[in-house]
Structures are given as structure tokens and as C-alpha cells.
Scaffold this motif. Structure first.
Motif, PDB file in Angstrom:
ATOM      1  N   VAL A  16       0.887  -1.164   0.000  1.00  0.00           N
ATOM      2  CA  VAL A  16       0.000   0.000   0.000  1.00  0.00           C
ATOM      3  C   VAL A  16       0.925   1.214   0.000  1.00  0.00           C
ATOM      4  O   VAL A  16       1.713   1.423   0.912  1.00  0.00           O
ATOM      5  CB  VAL A  16      -1.012  -0.031   1.167  1.00  0.00           C
ATOM      6  N   ASP A  17       0.884   1.946  -1.108  1.00  0.00           N
ATOM      7  CA  ASP A  17       1.891   2.966  -1.421  1.00  0.00           C
ATOM      8  C   ASP A  17       1.211   4.323  -1.523  1.00  0.00           C
ATOM      9  O   ASP A  17       0.293   4.500  -2.334  1.00  0.00           O
ATOM     10  CB  ASP A  17       2.558   2.586  -2.752  1.00  0.00           C
ATOM     11  N   THR A  18       1.688   5.279  -0.717  1.00  0.00           N
ATOM     12  CA  THR A  18       1.071   6.609  -0.734  1.00  0.00           C
ATOM     13  C   THR A  18       1.322   7.353  -2.043  1.00  0.00           C
ATOM     14  O   THR A  18       0.694   8.375  -2.308  1.00  0.00           O
ATOM     15  CB  THR A  18       1.573   7.465   0.439  1.00  0.00           C
ATOM     16  N   GLY A  19       2.223   6.833  -2.876  1.00  0.00           N
ATOM     17  CA  GLY A  19       2.410   7.410  -4.204  1.00  0.00           C
ATOM     18  C   GLY A  19       1.236   7.115  -5.127  1.00  0.00           C
ATOM     19  O   GLY A  19       1.046   7.800  -6.136  1.00  0.00           O
ATOM     20  N   TYR A  20       0.442   6.105  -4.780  1.00  0.00           N
ATOM     21  CA  TYR A  20      -0.684   5.696  -5.638  1.00  0.00           C
ATOM     22  C   TYR A  20      -2.017   5.696  -4.907  1.00  0.00           C
ATOM     23  O   TYR A  20      -3.065   5.596  -5.550  1.00  0.00           O
ATOM     24  CB  TYR A  20      -0.427   4.288  -6.203  1.00  0.00           C
ATOM     25  N   THR A  21      -1.978   5.778  -3.583  1.00  0.00           N
ATOM     26  CA  THR A  21      -3.211   5.742  -2.795  1.00  0.00           C
ATOM     27  C   THR A  21      -3.275   6.989  -1.913  1.00  0.00           C
ATOM     28  O   THR A  21      -2.333   7.260  -1.165  1.00  0.00           O
ATOM     29  CB  THR A  21      -3.245   4.483  -1.898  1.00  0.00           C
TER      30      THR A  21
END
Length: 215
Positions: A16-21
Motif C-alpha cells: 500500500v503505497d502513498t504514491g498511488y493511494t
């Protein structure tokens, strides 16, 4: 079953990546990944500070535990310790693994990013519990890092002990996955493509089935 035994059964690794979510969707997206039966999940927040990562880790760790999923913090061993995570994932430039092992304990899971066969063998010698091997294809997750292609996947696994977890990573999508598997990969990490799916839970289930991961 201890953490290392649980790791050995994982074929699909989620991030779960804050770059995409978006921040406000981290919990709901994580829930969707876990409902698909994901066995190992990493929190990666390269664009956030340690305070945010610790705050999110404290929310995600119990959620993963409830679902029987291993929870890994990217980059920060101290935060892994404080949040009750199962382990930490470190890059090539994050220092030696021995001090991290001393901090987290023998049962903790420590992973290492590797970008060549030499680095893969080096991580094993350092007693990493698993490696990420890639990026196989160009990926926005690692801008500027050249893709290593598929040619070394089989030979790296042959040089490591049978069953040692090698998770291939970098630009893997539904379209490229068949080529990755044909090249000899048995375990994969999918980030942006998976997080962009309209049915994340269903996609996780389908991927686990394709990889032969037991339900």
C-alpha cells in the motif's frame, strides 16, 4: 506457524503505497487487499515523514493481524518495532542488516531490495529473509532506476537455496505477468497496477490462484 513459515507460503506481495493511494483511502484500500487473502503487505510512504508512517503503521498492524497477514514497514526499523509490525524492508543504501536484526529480533522478517544477481546473493549472505528482485520493467515507483529485464530471474533462484523467497518486482501488470512467470518467477510484487484495479479484492484472489498460493 511462525513468521518465517508464513513468509515461505506467500507468493503475492502487496504494497500500500502513498504514491498511488490517497491518505484518506489507505485504510479502505488495505482492507480490500486483505480481503483478497493477501499474505504479506508493506506500507511504503516515500513522500511522508516518520511521524505519519508510524501513525499509519499503528492502524495497519492490527488490521493485518486480524486478517492473518504479515505487515512490513518500508525503510524504518524503529517504526517497525514501535508499531508491532512483523518486519522491515530495506534498500541497498539502508546499511547493514545485522544491527537491524539485533534490534528487531530473530523472529522478525527483514527484506532487502536487490537489482542484480550479485546484490541478491549479498542479501542472502547478510541473512535477509527475502529479497525483492528488480525492477524488471521501467516503473513509476522507482523513477530513474533502469529496468533489469527477465534474463536473471531463473539463474538467481538457482544460485540461492531452494525455497528462498525471491519476489520479482517492478512494472508487473496483468499483461506482463505471463512473461515474468515464463522467465521462472514464482513470487511477485505488484504495486501500481493492482492498486488501480476497480476490484482490488477480486484481483488479489485471481493473482493468488494464478501463482498457486494456497487459500
Amino acid at each position: 506457524m511462525n513468521r518465517k513459515e508464513r513468509l515461505s507460503s506467500c507468493r503475492l506481495y502487496g504494497i500500500v503505497d502513498t504514491g498511488y493511494t490517497a491518505e484518506h483511502q489507505l485504510l479502505s484500500v488495505t482492507e480490500k487487499l486483505l480481503e483478497g487473502g493477501l499474505g504479506i503487505l508493506q506500507l511504503r510512504a516515500k513522500n511522508h515523514g516518520p511521524e505519519f508512517i508510524e501513525q499509519m503503521g499503528k492502524q495497519l498492524a492490527p488490521l493485518c493481524r486480524r486478517h492473518g497477514c504479515l505487515f512490513i514497514i518500508n525503510d524504518y526499523p524503529e517504526i517497525a518495532l514501535r508499531t508491532g509490525a512483523d518486519g522491515v524492508h530495506l534498500g541497498q543504501n539502508d546499511g547493514a542488516l545485522a544491527p537491524v536484526r539485533a534490534m528487531l529480533g530473530e523472529d522478525a522478517i527483514i527484506g532487502r531490495s536487490t537489482h542484480s544477481p550479485e546484490q541478491a546473493l549479498g542479501a542472502f549472505r547478510e541473512q535477509a529473509d527475502y529479497i525483492g528482485f528488480g525492477p524488471l520493467f521501467p516503473t513509476g515507483t522507482k523513477p530513474g532506476r533502469p529496468a533489469i529485464g527477465l534474463n536473471d530471474i531463473a539463474s538467481v533462484q538457482q544460485q540461492l537455496p531452494e525455497g528462498f523467497p525471491v519476489f520479482c518486482i517492478g512494472g508487473i501488470t496483468g499483461e506482463t505477468l505471463p512473461f515474468v512467470l515464463k522467465a521462472g518467477a514464482g513470487r511477485i510484487v505488484i504495486v501500481s497496477w493492482l492498486l488501480a484495479q476497480p476490484d482490488i479484492t477480486g484481483t488479489v484472489k485471481a493473482l493468488r490462484k494464478k501463482l498457486g498460493e494456497a487459500s
